[in-house]
Design a protein around this motif. Sequence first.
Motif, mmCIF file in Angstrom:
data_model
loop_
_atom_site.group_PDB
_atom_site.id
_atom_site.type_symbol
_atom_site.label_atom_id
_atom_site.label_comp_id
_atom_site.label_asym_id
_atom_site.label_seq_id
_atom_site.Cartn_x
_atom_site.Cartn_y
_atom_site.Cartn_z
ATOM 1 N N GLU A 135 3.724 4.623 -1.329
ATOM 2 C CA GLU A 135 2.711 5.620 -0.930
ATOM 3 C C GLU A 135 2.369 6.827 -1.421
ATOM 4 O O GLU A 135 1.810 7.956 -2.041
ATOM 5 C CB GLU A 135 1.088 5.225 0.410
ATOM 6 N N ASP A 161 0.584 -9.267 -1.038
ATOM 7 C CA ASP A 161 -0.529 -9.864 -1.664
ATOM 8 C C ASP A 161 -0.382 -11.636 -1.170
ATOM 9 O O ASP A 161 -0.763 -12.133 -0.595
ATOM 10 C CB ASP A 161 -1.246 -8.919 -2.694
ATOM 11 N N ASN A 165 -0.720 -10.079 3.431
ATOM 12 C CA ASN A 165 -1.308 -8.993 3.248
ATOM 13 C C ASN A 165 -2.412 -8.538 5.020
ATOM 14 O O ASN A 165 -2.797 -8.760 5.886
ATOM 15 C CB ASN A 165 -2.800 -9.515 2.739
ATOM 16 N N ARG A 169 -3.650 -2.551 1.195
ATOM 17 C CA ARG A 169 -4.058 -1.349 -0.109
ATOM 18 C C ARG A 169 -5.682 -0.826 0.611
ATOM 19 O O ARG A 169 -6.114 0.315 0.094
ATOM 20 C CB ARG A 169 -5.526 -2.536 -0.657
ATOM 21 N N ASP A 176 -3.153 1.014 -4.433
ATOM 22 C CA ASP A 176 -4.028 0.154 -4.667
ATOM 23 C C ASP A 176 -4.100 -0.169 -6.700
ATOM 24 O O ASP A 176 -4.247 -0.853 -7.232
ATOM 25 C CB ASP A 176 -4.927 0.389 -3.724
ATOM 26 N N SER A 179 -1.383 -0.427 -8.694
ATOM 27 C CA SER A 179 -1.167 -1.813 -9.056
ATOM 28 C C SER A 179 -1.868 -2.733 -9.890
ATOM 29 O O SER A 179 -1.794 -3.601 -10.254
ATOM 30 C CB SER A 179 -0.781 -2.257 -7.325
ATOM 31 N N ARG A 180 -3.372 -2.243 -8.976
ATOM 32 C CA ARG A 180 -3.941 -2.684 -10.179
ATOM 33 C C ARG A 180 -4.376 -3.142 -11.277
ATOM 34 O O ARG A 180 -4.122 -4.297 -12.221
ATOM 35 C CB ARG A 180 -5.266 -2.895 -9.729
#
Length: 194
Positions: A135, A161, A165, A169, A176, A179-180
């Motif tokens: 991150e 995920d 988890n 996220r 987050d 990656s979505r």
Amino acid sequence: MILYSGPTSPFGRSVKVTALELGLPVEEKVVDVYAAEFLDKLNPLRQIPTLALADGTAIADSRIICRYFDSISGRPTLYPKDDYWGLETRISIAIGITEAGLQRRMEVVRPEGEKSPAFIQKQEARIGRSIDHLETIADRIIDKPLAMDQIVTACALAYTDFRFNDGWRQRCPKLDRWSRAFAERPSMVASRPN
Ligand SMILES: N[C@@H](CCC(=O)N[C@@H](CS)C(=O)NCC(=O)O)C(=O)O
């Protein structure tokens, strides 16, 4: 080319995504690696993914198979020279997250009395620490032409995920969001675990 893989293998997924992104004709065969004695003559480690070539030879290890695909595709490389060592290090970290997730999973499913809480905790800490690190350098991963660190990071996060988890996220808004969006690529959709 035949790719031996498994229905939920995160390493197999990285390889499959890479083949799809590079437009390579790879036939996938899903195997139960724990019963796949036939694999030994291709890969004595008896692990998936293993890639069997038309000449009877094989290429093993997801990292090497992805390299091989990149070398034969004729498409722009997924390993640009710019920031090359940074890219390779990000790939190593994403693979390390995946390995830790797999090791953790193998330990969690061992019979009561045989599993080591300390080992599980170590893998979980490694996963959390490594995602948090990615991150902090997310700007080097996102917003650029497709590259190998993106593929392995997306597969590592998806596998996290899937198996464990830890709320990453909430802690990692950049990863987050990215990656979505990445998960909607046709290659990622086509390789979702069954
Ligand atoms: N370094 C290897 C790791 C492959 C790996 O651990 N594959 C797992 C499935 S995801 C496997 O074959 N496990 C069976 C075993 O090790 O006995 C790679 O990147 O391909």
